[in-house]
Design a protein around this motif. Structure first.
Motif, PDB file in Angstrom:
ATOM      1  N   LYS A   1      26.287 -51.835 -35.959  1.00  7.63           N
ATOM      2  CA  LYS A   1      25.566 -50.674 -35.431  1.00  7.63           C
ATOM      3  C   LYS A   1      26.528 -49.698 -34.769  1.00  7.63           C
ATOM      4  O   LYS A   1      26.400 -48.478 -34.919  1.00  7.63           O
ATOM      5  CB  LYS A   1      24.518 -51.132 -34.407  1.00  7.63           C
ATOM      6  N   ALA A   2      27.489 -50.229 -34.004  1.00  6.98           N
ATOM      7  CA  ALA A   2      28.468 -49.375 -33.324  1.00  6.98           C
ATOM      8  C   ALA A   2      29.292 -48.582 -34.329  1.00  6.98           C
ATOM      9  O   ALA A   2      29.599 -47.410 -34.106  1.00  6.98           O
ATOM     10  CB  ALA A   2      29.373 -50.230 -32.439  1.00  6.98           C
ATOM     11  N   SER A   3      29.637 -49.200 -35.461  1.00  5.83           N
ATOM     12  CA  SER A   3      30.418 -48.516 -36.495  1.00  5.83           C
ATOM     13  C   SER A   3      29.609 -47.401 -37.150  1.00  5.83           C
ATOM     14  O   SER A   3      30.119 -46.298 -37.386  1.00  5.83           O
ATOM     15  CB  SER A   3      30.879 -49.523 -37.552  1.00  5.83           C
ATOM     16  N   LEU A   4      28.345 -47.676 -37.458  1.00  3.44           N
ATOM     17  CA  LEU A   4      27.492 -46.658 -38.062  1.00  3.44           C
ATOM     18  C   LEU A   4      27.265 -45.496 -37.109  1.00  3.44           C
ATOM     19  O   LEU A   4      27.224 -44.333 -37.519  1.00  3.44           O
ATOM     20  CB  LEU A   4      26.153 -47.274 -38.476  1.00  3.44           C
ATOM     21  N   ARG A   5      27.124 -45.815 -35.822  1.00  2.18           N
ATOM     22  CA  ARG A   5      26.906 -44.777 -34.810  1.00  2.18           C
ATOM     23  C   ARG A   5      28.117 -43.841 -34.702  1.00  2.18           C
ATOM     24  O   ARG A   5      27.982 -42.669 -34.348  1.00  2.18           O
ATOM     25  CB  ARG A   5      26.632 -45.453 -33.455  1.00  2.18           C
ATOM     26  N   THR A   6      29.298 -44.349 -35.044  1.00  3.96           N
ATOM     27  CA  THR A   6      30.526 -43.551 -34.957  1.00  3.96           C
ATOM     28  C   THR A   6      30.489 -42.362 -35.903  1.00  3.96           C
ATOM     29  O   THR A   6      31.177 -41.364 -35.670  1.00  3.96           O
ATOM     30  CB  THR A   6      31.748 -44.443 -35.282  1.00  3.96           C
ATOM     31  N   LEU A   7      29.682 -42.438 -36.955  1.00  4.12           N
ATOM     32  CA  LEU A   7      29.670 -41.407 -37.992  1.00  4.12           C
ATOM     33  C   LEU A   7      28.566 -40.385 -37.806  1.00  4.12           C
ATOM     34  O   LEU A   7      28.277 -39.602 -38.721  1.00  4.12           O
ATOM     35  CB  LEU A   7      29.538 -42.064 -39.375  1.00  4.12           C
ATOM     36  N   ILE A   8      27.915 -40.367 -36.628  1.00  5.38           N
ATOM     37  CA  ILE A   8      26.918 -39.342 -36.329  1.00  5.38           C
ATOM     38  C   ILE A   8      27.376 -38.583 -35.087  1.00  5.38           C
ATOM     39  O   ILE A   8      28.235 -39.064 -34.338  1.00  5.38           O
ATOM     40  CB  ILE A   8      25.509 -39.944 -36.133  1.00  5.38           C
ATOM     41  N   PRO A   9      26.844 -37.377 -34.835  1.00  3.59           N
ATOM     42  CA  PRO A   9      27.350 -36.552 -33.724  1.00  3.59           C
ATOM     43  C   PRO A   9      27.313 -37.268 -32.381  1.00  3.59           C
ATOM     44  O   PRO A   9      26.398 -38.024 -32.077  1.00  3.59           O
ATOM     45  CB  PRO A   9      26.418 -35.340 -33.738  1.00  3.59           C
ATOM     46  N   LYS A  10      28.316 -36.999 -31.579  1.00  6.89           N
ATOM     47  CA  LYS A  10      28.459 -37.591 -30.261  1.00  6.89           C
ATOM     48  C   LYS A  10      27.506 -36.927 -29.281  1.00  6.89           C
ATOM     49  O   LYS A  10      27.282 -35.718 -29.330  1.00  6.89           O
ATOM     50  CB  LYS A  10      29.909 -37.407 -29.793  1.00  6.89           C
ATOM     51  N   GLU A  11      26.927 -37.714 -28.381  1.00  9.38           N
ATOM     52  CA  GLU A  11      26.016 -37.173 -27.374  1.00  9.38           C
ATOM     53  C   GLU A  11      26.788 -36.309 -26.381  1.00  9.38           C
ATOM     54  O   GLU A  11      27.823 -36.706 -25.863  1.00  9.38           O
ATOM     55  CB  GLU A  11      25.313 -38.313 -26.620  1.00  9.38           C
ATOM     56  N   GLN A  12      26.269 -35.107 -26.130  1.00 11.95           N
ATOM     57  CA  GLN A  12      26.914 -34.189 -25.202  1.00 11.95           C
ATOM     58  C   GLN A  12      26.334 -34.352 -23.804  1.00 11.95           C
ATOM     59  O   GLN A  12      25.126 -34.509 -23.638  1.00 11.95           O
ATOM     60  CB  GLN A  12      26.714 -32.738 -25.660  1.00 11.95           C
ATOM     61  N   LYS A  13      27.203 -34.323 -22.805  1.00 10.36           N
ATOM     62  CA  LYS A  13      26.725 -34.390 -21.419  1.00 10.36           C
ATOM     63  C   LYS A  13      26.178 -33.031 -21.026  1.00 10.36           C
ATOM     64  O   LYS A  13      26.827 -32.008 -21.205  1.00 10.36           O
ATOM     65  CB  LYS A  13      27.858 -34.798 -20.476  1.00 10.36           C
ATOM     66  N   TYR A  14      24.954 -33.018 -20.470  1.00 13.04           N
ATOM     67  CA  TYR A  14      24.352 -31.740 -20.123  1.00 13.04           C
ATOM     68  C   TYR A  14      24.458 -31.397 -18.653  1.00 13.04           C
ATOM     69  O   TYR A  14      23.859 -30.424 -18.192  1.00 13.04           O
ATOM     70  CB  TYR A  14      22.883 -31.692 -20.560  1.00 13.04           C
ATOM     71  N   ILE A  15      25.216 -32.168 -17.869  1.00 10.58           N
ATOM     72  CA  ILE A  15      25.402 -31.802 -16.466  1.00 10.58           C
ATOM     73  C   ILE A  15      26.865 -31.514 -16.162  1.00 10.58           C
ATOM     74  O   ILE A  15      27.278 -31.497 -15.017  1.00 10.58           O
ATOM     75  CB  ILE A  15      24.878 -32.901 -15.522  1.00 10.58           C
ATOM     76  N   GLU A  16      27.648 -31.261 -17.208  1.00  8.78           N
ATOM     77  CA  GLU A  16      29.052 -30.921 -16.993  1.00  8.78           C
ATOM     78  C   GLU A  16      29.173 -29.457 -16.598  1.00  8.78           C
ATOM     79  O   GLU A  16      28.445 -28.593 -17.080  1.00  8.78           O
ATOM     80  CB  GLU A  16      29.865 -31.174 -18.259  1.00  8.78           C
ATOM     81  N   GLU A  17      30.143 -29.165 -15.723  1.00 10.09           N
ATOM     82  CA  GLU A  17      30.417 -27.785 -15.366  1.00 10.09           C
ATOM     83  C   GLU A  17      31.157 -27.109 -16.509  1.00 10.09           C
ATOM     84  O   GLU A  17      31.943 -27.720 -17.218  1.00 10.09           O
ATOM     85  CB  GLU A  17      31.257 -27.712 -14.087  1.00 10.09           C
ATOM     86  N   GLU A  18      30.883 -25.797 -16.655  1.00  9.59           N
ATOM     87  CA  GLU A  18      31.580 -25.057 -17.688  1.00  9.59           C
ATOM     88  C   GLU A  18      33.046 -24.879 -17.299  1.00  9.59           C
ATOM     89  O   GLU A  18      33.409 -24.871 -16.125  1.00  9.59           O
ATOM     90  CB  GLU A  18      30.916 -23.695 -17.907  1.00  9.59           C
ATOM     91  N   ASN A  19      33.899 -24.744 -18.324  1.00 10.21           N
ATOM     92  CA  ASN A  19      35.329 -24.620 -18.068  1.00 10.21           C
ATOM     93  C   ASN A  19      35.643 -23.326 -17.339  1.00 10.21           C
ATOM     94  O   ASN A  19      35.026 -22.289 -17.575  1.00 10.21           O
ATOM     95  CB  ASN A  19      36.101 -24.664 -19.391  1.00 10.21           C
ATOM     96  N   ARG A  20      36.633 -23.394 -16.450  1.00 10.08           N
ATOM     97  CA  ARG A  20      37.079 -22.222 -15.722  1.00 10.08           C
ATOM     98  C   ARG A  20      38.525 -21.929 -16.085  1.00 10.08           C
ATOM     99  O   ARG A  20      39.264 -22.807 -16.513  1.00 10.08           O
ATOM    100  CB  ARG A  20      36.953 -22.436 -14.212  1.00 10.08           C
ATOM    101  N   LEU A  21      38.899 -20.668 -15.861  1.00  8.33           N
ATOM    102  CA  LEU A  21      40.260 -20.267 -16.173  1.00  8.33           C
ATOM    103  C   LEU A  21      41.228 -20.898 -15.185  1.00  8.33           C
ATOM    104  O   LEU A  21      41.046 -20.818 -13.975  1.00  8.33           O
ATOM    105  CB  LEU A  21      40.374 -18.740 -16.123  1.00  8.33           C
ATOM    106  N   SER A  22      42.248 -21.554 -15.713  1.00  5.81           N
ATOM    107  CA  SER A  22      43.261 -22.204 -14.889  1.00  5.81           C
ATOM    108  C   SER A  22      44.620 -21.965 -15.539  1.00  5.81           C
ATOM    109  O   SER A  22      44.822 -22.289 -16.709  1.00  5.81           O
ATOM    110  CB  SER A  22      42.983 -23.709 -14.764  1.00  5.81           C
TER     111      SER A  22
END
Length: 692
Positions: free
Chosen positions: A482-503
């Motif tokens: 199951k883990a191998s099959l799951r590798t071939l579908i889109p990765k779950e995105q975190k929806y509470i991450e801060e957007e990137n800032r200029l550094s």
């Protein structure tokens, strides 16, 4: 409409005016004798605003509300864009030491990059509230500099509850802090020990954003650059931006946690992206989850209010996977019967049973030692946040302690074995956002089952150590197929991450990483060029044969649209330049990460993925041996062309890119690298010292 029998009005810098039922008009806080139990809980629901003041040139405002007690900000609402009658429906739970300090309400108009405009304020005298009785309140906003101006009203619902008899060490949980920006707003939520169960979600809301139809044109070219924001309680998700279209095709899927039995309301807003200035509001809609049946996929075509067009969604409500919080003495894997049941659930014989349920994770959060002192007393009030992708659970708070013991067991269901377990330690502050004390990130594939380890806490960027260690014992059980099959579908995105800032530092680092990848390509180009110099005749002859088949190339033309020649203010130009720099920074990161992931696949950074690549290549080789390549290409083409017919709302994906997204880049390898603890933190060492 609020019940007039329980309305209550308050005017800033004027005597309090109440209804006849309370009958304490003009009474000050000092004149009211209080039988203070020591602590009160004030539950406030910010309902809406009415006829607020216009502060923008377009005759509207972007209002948000602040609550203050004793000059300390205790709550800040979300921003409602371009609306003088905003509806918030946000809840805040505030602990109050005494009732002599009134609740101060201030309303502001949000201005991107500028100072926010004041829209009025009001006081709420807490001594006039009846204990344990819900009360609807209408507050008339005033400005002391312009007392005759009509600034509108704010509508609240409040309940005041005494906390007498409740112990001081209640659990303060779910403190989230986002810095003020156009995307994130500061929020904080406290939950006492008796509300701990509210952190265990009761179901999963799976949402697929399919498309938009006939959206409103917001740009001068008659088009828009639309994206969509979703919000369910404290959970947020933002879709990708679809440039220059009124009929965008998103095909994005994500999950929210459902914490209430009766469901909830998903707030959906559509926006037009504008570089260098505030994004334009296209429209809004809502989904009432209580009206949807469980274990069934619903196709929804939602009309956008306050705008034009429709959004098409697929929404599925399912029962929650196994997730729990328990004491150290009670855990699943130590019960032999439960352990056998879990092992059976993820055995190789159950490959095709619930493909989304890949495995089981148990985390024992035992204790921490030598934490940083965050309070002026030289102590801290630490608690832990345990995260796996978007699943998030928390411990209780241990007060005034740099060596806290939690002794809690957390269980999660694993949807992707390539996920990373993040354990963050915070210091609880009652009057402001929690202070960061340290963090560790542990890839699930690197976990050694049943081993209690001391992990050195790192800084926020996970690039170096900070003070303290945390003791964890982790077990992972999963189905490899199951883990191998799951590798071939889109990765779950975190929806509470801060957007990137200029550094500047990050931009330079990404440039150097990209340069390394480019140099590899340059070396390859030199190698190819050597084939044309006939330094090695067999190699050059082979290259000549290959090139014969690749002479036909397609030329691509880049059609660049002319940009609007509108004059922009100085500040807008600065923000436009900043957005371009951020885009360059992100592109460099993506290019460098892509090259590093390919390299790390072949150097066995993650053995599971390297073995998976070898097995896939072997299977493909065997297939090629028995089936001619032209038939394989034909079948692949038929599958691609008929995919939309067989599954109209399927999410497009590239299996190779999905595989590479699981391989860590060089930056992530450093972040996941385990630091060696001080030998004095070894459990065996401490036992010997105690015996000595």
């Amino acid at each position: 409409m609020l019940d007039s029998s329980c309305k209550l009005k308050s005017v800033c810098n004027l005597p309090f005016v109440y209804n006849k039922k309370i009958n304490t008009a003009g009474t000050s806080n000092a004149d009211v004798p209080l039988a203070d139990p020591g602590m009160y809980q004030l539950d406030i629901t910010l309902r809406r605003g009415q006829s607020l003041a216009a502060r923008d040139r377009g005759g509207t405002s972007d209002p948000y509300v602040k609550f203050k007690i004793g000059r300390k900000e205790v709550f800040r609402s979300k921003i409602i864009h371009k609306n003088l009658n905003p509806v918030w429906e946000e809840k805040a739970c505030i602990l109050v030491d005494h009732l002599r300090e009134p609740l101060y309400i201030k309303v502001f108009d949000y201005d991107f990059g500028l100072q926010d405009d004041f829209m009025g304020s009001a006081f709420l005298d807490l001594t006039q509230l009846e204990i344990n009785r819900p009360t609807d309140v209408i507050l008339t906003l005033k400005d002391s500099h312009y007392p005759d101006h009509d600034l509108g009203n704010i509508l609240l619902s409040v309940v005041l509850t005494p906390k007498e008899g409740e112990p001081r060490d209640v659990t303060m949980l779910m403190r989230k802090s986002w810095k003020r920006s156009s995307k994130f707003q500061t929020q904080s939520l406290r939950l006492s020990d008796q509300h701990r169960k509210s952190h265990l979600w009761r179901g999963i809301v799976s949402i697929t954003l399919i498309e938009g139809r006939d959206l409103k044109a917001m740009d001068s070219n008659g088009l828009s650059d639309p994206y969509v924001k979703f919000r369910l309680g404290h959970q947020k998700y933002k879709s990708k931006i679809m440039p220059k279209t009124l009929n965008p095709q998103w095909r994005e899927q994500f999950d929210f946690h459902l914490y209430e039995e009766r469901g909830g309301i998903i707030d959906i807003t559509a926006w037009d992206k504008d570089a260098g200035k505030r994004d334009d509001f296209i429209g809004r809609c809502q989904v009432d989850l209580s009206s949807l049946s469980r274990e069934q996929t619903h196709k929804l075509e939602l009309q956008l209010e306050e705008g034009e067009g429709h959004l098409v969604l697929l929404v599925t409500l399912t029962a929650s996977a196994t997730v729990s919080i328990s004491d150290l003495a009670v855990n699943s894997l130590e019960d032999q019967k439960e352990r056998e049941e879990i092992l059976k659930r993820y055995s190789p014989l159950r490959i095709f049973h619930n493909l989304k349920d890949v495995g089981f994770l148990q985390v024992k959060v035992i204790k921490a030692e030598g934490l940083m002192a965050a309070d002026v007393t030289g102590k801290s009030d630490p608690f832990c946040v345990i995260e796996v992708n978007n699943d998030r659970l928390l411990t209780h708070t241990v007060y005034k302690n740099l060596n806290p013991e939690w002794n809690k067991v957390f269980t999660f269901n694993i949807k992707d074995i390539h996920s990373v377990l993040e354990v963050t330690v915070y210091d609880e502050d009652r009057d402001r956002s929690a202070d960061f004390l340290g963090k560790v990130a542990i890839p699930l594939l690197s976990i050694q089952n049943g081993e209690q380890k001391a992990y050195v806490l790192k800084n926020k960027q996970l690039t170096g150590p900070t003070k303290g260690v945390i003791y964890l014992e982790i077990d992972v059980i999963f189905n490899a197929v199951k883990a191998s099959l799951r590798t071939l579908i889109p990765k779950e995105q975190k929806y509470i991450e801060e957007e990137n800032r200029l550094s500047k530092q990050l931009l330079l680092r990404n440039f150097i990483r990209t340069k390394r990848c480019v140099m590899v390509l340059v070396s390859a180009a030199y190698y190819v060029n050597s084939c044309f110099d006939w330094e090695s005749p067999p190699r050059s002859l082979a290259a000549f044969v290959v090139m014969e088949d690749m002479l036909e190339d397609e030329e691509e033309e880049d059609d660049k649209d002319d940009k609007d020649s509108e004059k922009k203010g100085f500040i807008n130009k600065i923000y436009a330049i900043q957005e371009v720099c951020i885009s360059v920074q992100n592109v460099l990161d993506e290019v460098a990460s892509f090259g590093e992931r390919i390299k790390n696949t072949f150097n066995w950074t993650v053995p599971f993925l390297s073995w998976l690549a070898i097995v896939a290549l072997c299977v493909f080789t065997v297939i090629l041996y028995f089936i001619p390549l032209r038939y394989i290409v034909l079948l692949w083409g038929i599958n691609k062309f008929t995919k939309k017919l067989r599954s109209p709302y399927a999410i497009d994906n590239n299996e190779l890119l999905d595989f590479l997204s699981r391989v860590p880049s060089d930056v992530q390898v450093v972040q996941y690298q385990e630091l060696k603890p001080d030998p004095s933190h070894s459990p065996c060492k401490r036992k010997k010292n105690n015996l000595g």
